[in-house]
Write an enzyme that holds these catalytic residues in place. Structure first.
Site, PDB file in Angstrom:
ATOM      1  CB  CYS A 188      -7.525  -4.794   1.399  1.00 10.52           C
ATOM      2  SG  CYS A 188      -5.961  -5.617   1.190  1.00 10.52           S
ATOM      3  CB  THR A 243      -1.224   0.452   0.710  1.00  8.86           C
ATOM      4  OG1 THR A 243      -1.884  -1.414   1.079  1.00  8.86           O
ATOM      5  CG2 THR A 243      -1.997   0.963   1.331  1.00  8.86           C
ATOM      6  CG  HIS A 247       2.205  -9.816   3.744  1.00 10.15           C
ATOM      7  ND1 HIS A 247       0.824  -9.912   4.138  1.00 10.15           N
ATOM      8  CD2 HIS A 247       1.698  -8.218   3.487  1.00 10.15           C
ATOM      9  CE1 HIS A 247       0.152  -9.115   3.571  1.00 10.15           C
ATOM     10  NE2 HIS A 247       0.704  -7.817   3.560  1.00 10.15           N
ATOM     11  CG  ASN A 271      -5.203  -8.572  -4.939  1.00 14.00           C
ATOM     12  OD1 ASN A 271      -5.696  -7.488  -6.687  1.00 14.00           O
ATOM     13  ND2 ASN A 271      -6.524  -8.296  -4.522  1.00 14.00           N
TER      14      ASN A 271
END
Ligand SMILES: Cc1ncc(COP(=O)(O)O)c(C=O)c1O
Length: 388
Positions: free
Chosen positions: A330, A70, A206, A156
């Site tokens: 998210c 981000t 991550h 994604n």
């Protein structure tokens, strides 16, 4: 024990990353200090920079360590926009796509709402791939006004791959900088920053087995984006603040391992994903594979189950011990229709009926079999639970 098939949201810490992180945490020394302990942690940080640069095909000076995807997207998009706009106030057009992650879309919308930017969305082909000829037309018509192009390398949600080197080649004719969010690509498909021609590329730790809270923006040496933050001038003045050598060491270790295993893992996960999809279609013949007509990453299967709702499917699968998602984690708290599927032209009903299954380094065939057993059980219930 639950079965974790949501590796694109985050994946487990690799042993190599845990070791690098915990060893670094034992050290004390600000990497900017001149004393011997500072020089020791600086050396650790610079070794991590070398390793990450090697893993993504960049020069060591192009790696800007930060907190993740981000931050990288915000820094790249706002920073390149501001720098280009300052050089030439006519350059206020950003080219992107409706299927980008919110870490890209939201900074772009913010620039539009508050900084006078205009936005052009490239058309998509069936299956969600970028329509390169539409991009070429936009560039030809507006090249003198374009501040930057930002397009993700792997989506994604759907796993769709964009031909980033091709896009950079087209943009290079007019010296337009291209940024790519490579968070879902790095460690999953071969990528090479230098060969791509990108101006900037976002990475997140991550997603590949590093701790949460570390990432990097790769910035070509030719680029001088305006910094989001100001302070001590660390990381080429693009990320002021005491440099986080333990997280950088963890990220570099995870990246090195992921890249060493990339070819064999791509092959293994493709086998498992194809097995999963062949069985899913037997269980639910009406299933839609959203990216079947596209070039896509092997660790992802994105499925629409018509007549169901994603949240019901997620809940029911979770009851059976299966962790999957509808799309980006998210967004998981607010399950509306997937903006990615909506951008690809799916109806609100179908865009609200998707499940994303993503595989990782710990995934086994038995995990896939557990998913299939659970799917066969919960799909009829999810159909009944959906209001007509
Ligand atoms: C494509 C993509 N970009 C950006 C991000 C945000 O990355 P981070 O969690 O490191 O901020 C994600 C995370 O879901 C992602 O999938």
């Amino acid at each position: 024990m639950s079965v974790f098939l949501d590796h694109a949201s985050t994946t487990g810490l690799r042993e190599s990353a845990r070791l690098a992180l915990t060893q670094a945490l034992e050290l004390v020394g600000n990497p900017s200090s001149v004393h011997s302990q500072g020089r020791t942690t600086r050396e650790l940080l610079e070794t991590a920079r070398d390793q990450l640069a090697t893993a993504c095909g960049a020069n060591r000076s192009e790696i800007i360590f930060n907190s993740g995807g981000t931050e990288s997207d915000n820094q790249a998009i706002k920073g390149i926009y501001w720098a280009r706009h300052k050089q030439d106030s006519n350059r206020n057009l950003i080219i992107t796509a409706t299927t980008e992650h919110h870490a890209v879309i939201d900074p772009v919308l913010w620039l539009e709402a508050s900084q006078g930017a205009d936005v052009a969305y490239v058309k998509l082909l069936e299956g969600g791939m970028i329509d390169i000829s539409d991009l070429e037309n936009i560039i030809q018509d507006h090249h003198s006004r374009i501040a930057l192009i930002t397009l993700m390398w792997v989506n994604n949600e759907t796993g769709v791959i964009t031909d980033i080197p091709k896009i950079c080649e087209i943009a290079a004719k007019y010296e337009i900088p291209v940024h790519s969010d490579a968070v879902a690509a790095f460690g999953h498909i071969p990528i090479d920053f230098a060969a791509s021609g990108l101006a900037a590329m976002s990475l997140s730790g991550h997603k590949i087995g590093a701790p949460i809270g570390v990432g990097a923006l790769v910035v070509a040496r030719s680029q001088k984006p305006t910094s989001l933050i100001h302070g001590g001038g660390q990381e080429r003045s693009l990320r002021s603040g005491t440099m986080n050598y333990p997280l950088a060491a963890g990220f570099a270790a995870a990246a090195t391992e992921a890249i060493a295993q990339l070819a064999s893992e791509m092959e293994r996960l493709k086998g498992l994903r194809n097995y999963l999809e062949a069985r899913v279609v037997e269980i639910v013949p009406g299933v839609v594979f959203t990216s079947a007509k596209a070039m896509r990453a092997d660790y992802n299967s994105h499925l629409v189950f018509p007549g169901t709702q994603s949240d019901a499917m997620l809940f029911l699968l979770d009851q059976e011990g299966i962790c999957v998602s509808a799309g980006s984690a998210c967004q998981a708290g607010v399950l509306g229709p997937s903006h990615v599927l909506a951008g690809m032209g799916y109806s609100p009903e179908l865009a609200s009926a998707c499940i994303r299954v993503t595989l990782g380094s710990t995934t086994t065939k038995s995990d896939i079999d557990s998913f299939l057993i659970a799917l066969a059980k919960v799909h009829p219930i999810a159909l009944k639970a959906t209001p007509a």
